[in-house]
Motif scaffolding. Structure first.
Motif, PDB file in Angstrom:
ATOM      1  N   HIS A 155      42.447  59.408  38.302  1.00 29.34           N
ATOM      2  CA  HIS A 155      41.802  58.101  38.326  1.00 29.34           C
ATOM      3  C   HIS A 155      42.695  57.113  37.588  1.00 29.34           C
ATOM      4  CE1 HIS A 155      38.943  54.880  37.548  1.00 29.34           C
ATOM      5  NE2 HIS A 155      38.099  55.437  38.399  1.00 29.34           N
ATOM      6  N   PRO A 156      42.889  55.897  38.101  1.00 33.61           N
ATOM      7  CA  PRO A 156      43.842  54.965  37.476  1.00 33.61           C
ATOM      8  C   PRO A 156      43.486  54.536  36.060  1.00 33.61           C
ATOM      9  CG  PRO A 156      42.602  53.887  39.229  1.00 33.61           C
ATOM     10  CD  PRO A 156      42.308  55.347  39.329  1.00 33.61           C
ATOM     11  N   SER A 157      42.213  54.615  35.667  1.00 36.70           N
ATOM     12  CA  SER A 157      41.863  54.136  34.324  1.00 36.70           C
ATOM     13  C   SER A 157      40.946  55.084  33.555  1.00 36.70           C
ATOM     14  CB  SER A 157      41.173  52.763  34.421  1.00 36.70           C
ATOM     15  OG  SER A 157      39.993  52.848  35.205  1.00 36.70           O
ATOM     16  N   LEU A 158      40.436  56.102  34.202  1.00 35.76           N
ATOM     17  CA  LEU A 158      39.454  56.989  33.571  1.00 35.76           C
ATOM     18  C   LEU A 158      40.044  58.385  33.412  1.00 35.76           C
ATOM     19  CD1 LEU A 158      36.504  56.703  32.604  1.00 35.76           C
ATOM     20  CD2 LEU A 158      35.798  57.665  34.802  1.00 35.76           C
ATOM     21  N   LYS A 159      40.233  58.801  32.166  1.00 32.05           N
ATOM     22  CA  LYS A 159      40.774  60.133  31.923  1.00 32.05           C
ATOM     23  C   LYS A 159      39.734  61.197  32.287  1.00 32.05           C
ATOM     24  CE  LYS A 159      43.797  58.668  28.128  1.00 32.05           C
ATOM     25  NZ  LYS A 159      44.124  58.830  26.694  1.00 32.05           N
ATOM     26  N   ASP A 177      35.677  49.124  37.962  1.00 29.07           N
ATOM     27  CA  ASP A 177      36.848  48.316  38.327  1.00 29.07           C
ATOM     28  C   ASP A 177      36.555  47.625  39.657  1.00 29.07           C
ATOM     29  OD1 ASP A 177      39.295  47.201  38.893  1.00 29.07           O
ATOM     30  OD2 ASP A 177      40.457  48.943  38.236  1.00 29.07           O
ATOM     31  N   GLY A 232      36.744  56.004  27.449  1.00 30.39           N
ATOM     32  CA  GLY A 232      37.358  56.024  28.775  1.00 30.39           C
ATOM     33  C   GLY A 232      37.655  57.409  29.291  1.00 30.39           C
ATOM     34  N   GLN A 266      46.322  56.033  46.436  1.00 29.31           N
ATOM     35  CA  GLN A 266      45.634  56.569  45.263  1.00 29.31           C
ATOM     36  C   GLN A 266      46.130  57.982  44.976  1.00 29.31           C
ATOM     37  OE1 GLN A 266      42.602  55.548  43.138  1.00 29.31           O
ATOM     38  NE2 GLN A 266      43.735  57.175  42.124  1.00 29.31           N
ATOM     39  N   HIS A 316      34.696  54.711  44.669  1.00 29.71           N
ATOM     40  CA  HIS A 316      35.013  53.598  43.766  1.00 29.71           C
ATOM     41  C   HIS A 316      33.954  52.504  43.829  1.00 29.71           C
ATOM     42  CE1 HIS A 316      38.845  54.445  41.850  1.00 29.71           C
ATOM     43  NE2 HIS A 316      39.312  54.945  42.980  1.00 29.71           N
ATOM     44  N   LYS A 360      30.460  50.454  35.087  1.00 26.28           N
ATOM     45  CA  LYS A 360      31.188  49.913  33.933  1.00 26.28           C
ATOM     46  C   LYS A 360      30.647  50.438  32.621  1.00 26.28           C
ATOM     47  CE  LYS A 360      33.019  45.541  32.195  1.00 26.28           C
ATOM     48  NZ  LYS A 360      33.100  44.079  32.404  1.00 26.28           N
TER      49      LYS A 360
END
Length: 702
Positions: A498-502, A313, A261, A494, A289, A295
């Motif tokens: 990124h909310p989920s990707l470091k 996402d 991730g 936002q 996005h 994915k």
């Protein structure tokens, strides 16, 4: 070859946010590469050229100058060393349907007189009240919003936010705040149209955004010589001096990431893979996005027909797609064969049905039946924008953003045959452009008292909502991204990470803190700080050094900041306490009146015998029973009352915005004088060189 010790950063998009972030990261020691799909930098903040005419494709005025000065200070330099700014005066000329016009200026005396002309006696005082409130909005936005991240909802509970939330009037509308201070419809329109800069209706935009009118009046409207792109180009130049590389006409297909991730780089449209430690997306947030994040991390190319199934996402992508977006525009770029003297640098033509025109755009999502539009003439403040004796003109007609008219196509809603609701959706851009052009020409000719405007146009460029979408990947053709209503700002928007990707970050219009050139510049600082924090890299020293030190060196007693006197401190405490004191008195009086009328106290108050409400009883309540002590208390209360009256009658201290405005004006005058001296010096040197070239060097003196 890049230094192996440096962190590698890839930036997707060379818009204002991207170039500012590139300059910041390069200055912080990163190896930076920028990939841009177009063959020019700046994105919407770019230029159009034609036979000696120059047009700003997007932004045409510089607002909130402190944010620009902070950017260049962070980079170890000064704004004035890179960009030649010219103040626009007047700010705007607003043309109404009845032939009248209102002139908005940064000159407070002139502006006050203009308001009183329409509002009558007391109009100037109400203007000052409006600007005082708008100044609070501006200062709190600088301090609490534009310079701080809101990574979670808990961030909105910070004391600075909670204690000042109501002062920002986020739940009221911009129009409502104008109506609070101005009595006439004319003035309310004059001070509310600025919401167009946010792509929002003044009837929906939060009241906080009166800060736009404050910055225009108190900080001024400025224009960079050479076009607004001069700001972007200076950032490109600064970043390149620190080693940044720009790749134009090089679209990015995907952001790559590994199974843990973390972003690892990008894949270009031609299949080339570029690795990086961090990836910053300056492309349109919603488009990114929905198109850049797969994915599988980009290990296989994402097929267009299966894009929805393979998004990193999909729920987030869909939610962002369906968020309310700002308006779009039909923008004309006209090269004229002569000048139109009755036009100023910035002109606003307002529709007769002011609210209806905005409702057509933002509620009915269509092309307005009667548009309000903006006309910019850059050649008024910068003669290099057009050949001598001619004008270059930009006309921005706000329209609704694109809507789906089929599974694969988006179009614009329109009105026909006087319909009050949109009756069809179309992609007939030629017809829509012809209609908009005809309306603009008719309105300008009628209100300016001229004729033959269409015949003066020797060249025309046009941007439609479809153009904005295709050229800049703007979702729905929305020129300013996601709107700024309360549930789309602060923690609801936002953030840089990124909310989920470091290792993946965002900067630009639809990311926090929001849209507009100065706001995107503020966002570049937040994005850079997030990257440095995540990589445990200290911020450059220029970030913590005071930017004011480069303007005022307080080594003279006249310039020292003096503490507030005790008397004024007490006065401030007193006046802040007055609402609470009045509330307590009102409550007490209400209880007494209730008890007298109904013969008993309210149920929530302990029952008392009415016979006890006598002078003797009251004296026993408010005195100690000791005559000497009561005398001392009476003297103390009398002295306190006298002190309060003296403080009330004392002259008020100068408000901060007035001091800042005068200081900014003084600095501008000093800069202008220095420029004049430099020009005189260059003229003297040139004269000496011309003399020497003609007559030879003077004979040596023995």
């Amino acid at each position: 070859m890049a230094d192996k010790g440096k962190k590698k950063a890839i930036i997707i998009g060379a818009g204002v946010g991207g170039t500012a972030t590139a300059a910041r990261l390069a200055h912080a020691g990163f190896d930076v590469e920028v990939y841009e799909k177009n063959d020019f930098s700046g994105g919407r903040c770019s230029l159009i050229h034609h036979d000696g005419y120059r047009f700003d494709q997007g932004p045409s005025l510089l607002l909130l100058p402190p944010l620009f000065r902070k950017l260049y200070h962070d980079l170890g330099t000064k704004l004035e060393d890179h960009v030649d700014l010219v103040q626009c005066n007047p700010n705007y000329v607003i043309h109404y349907h009845d032939g009248e016009k209102v002139v908005l200026s940064s000159d407070r005396a002139q502006l006050g007189a203009e308001v009183e002309k329409w509002e009558g006696q007391g109009g100037a005082a109400r203007l000052e009240g409006f600007l005082r409130e708008a100044g609070i909005h501006g200062q709190l936005s600088y301090d609490q919003v534009l310079g701080k991240p809101f990574d979670s909802f808990l961030a909105m509970l910070r004391p600075g936010v909670v204690m000042n939330l109501m002062k920002l009037h986020p739940f009221g509308s911009l129009w409502g705040r104008c109506a609070r201070y101005f009595k006439t419809e004319r003035m309310r329109r004059a001070f509310s149209f600025g919401s167009m800069y946010l792509g929002s209706s003044p009837f929906d935009a939060p009241g906080t955004y009166t800060l736009l009118q404050w910055t225009e009046t108190c900080e001024g409207i400025w224009y960079p010589k050479g076009g607004f792109h001069a700001v972007v180009q200076s950032l490109v130049n600064i970043s390149e001096t620190h080693g940044a590389k720009y790749h134009f006409s090089t679209p990015v297909a995907q952001v790559l990431h590994n199974s843990k991730g973390r972003a690892t780089g990008v894949r270009l449209d031609d299949g080339t893979i570029k690795e990086a430690d961090v990836v910053i997306v300056n492309a349109d947030l919603v488009w990114a996005h929905n198109n850049l994040f797969a994915k599988d991390g980009g290990r296989t190319e994402m097929q267009k027909d299966e894009k929805e199934k393979k998004l990193l996402d999909p729920r987030l992508a869909e939610r962002l797609w369906n968020k309310p977006h700002s308006c779009s525009s039909i923008s004309f770029y006209w090269a004229l064969d002569s000048t139109i003297p009755s036009l100023n640098a910035h002109n606003i033509f307002l529709a007769e049905d002011y609210k209806g025109s905005f409702d057509d755009i933002f509620k009915r999502k269509g092309m307005p039946r009667e548009p309000s539009f903006y006309v910019n003439v850059p050649s008024r403040v910068d003669p290099s924008a057009a050949p001598e004796g001619k004008d270059s003109i930009v006309v921005l007609v706000p329209v609704g953003h694109l809507h789906s008219i089929s599974k694969q196509e988006e179009g614009l809603r329109t009105f026909a045959n006087g319909s009050q609701v949109p009756d069809k959706e179309t992609q007939d851009w030629d017809a829509l452009v012809d209609r908009a052009r005809k309306q603009v020409v008719e309105v300008m000719e009628g209100r300016l008292g001229i004729s033959g405007l269409k015949d003066k146009i020797v060249w025309e460029g046009v941007n439609t909502p479809q153009t904005w979408k295709d050229k800049f990947n703007l979702t729905h053709g929305s020129i300013l991204g996601i709107t700024h209503d309360f549930f789309n700002v602060l923690s609801f928007r936002q953030q840089a990470r990124h909310p989920s990707l470091k290792g993946a970050y965002f900067v630009g219009a639809s990311a926090h803190p929001g849209t507009g050139v100065p706001i995107a510049i503020a966002g570049s600082r937040l994005c850079t700080q997030a990257i440095l924090s995540d990589l445990s890299i200290p911020e450059p020293r220029t970030y913590t050094a005071s930017s004011s030190s480069s303007y005022i060196r307080r080594n003279n007693s006249l310039d020292e900041i003096q503490p507030l006197s005790v008397l004024y401190t007490l006065e401030n405490i007193l006046w802040r306490s007055i609402p609470y004191i009045i509330g307590m008195i009102f409550t007490l009086v209400s209880l007494v009146v209730y008890t007298i009328i109904f013969g008993s106290s309210p149920t929530f108050v302990i029952e008392r015998n009415m016979d006890r409400f006598s002078w003797k009883y009251l004296r026993s309540v408010f005195t100690t029973g000791d005559g000497e002590i009561d005398l001392v208390i009476s003297i103390v209360l009398a002295v306190t009352a006298a002190l309060c009256i003296a403080l009330r009658l004392a002259p008020e201290g100068e408000p901060r915005w007035m001091t800042d405005a005068r200081e900014a004006q003084r600095q501008a005058m000093l800069l202008e004088k220095q420029n004049q001296k430099n020009a005189e010096y260059r003229a003297q040197v040139k004269a000496q060189q011309d003399w020497i070239s003609k007559y030879g060097p003077p004979p040596a003196q023995s």
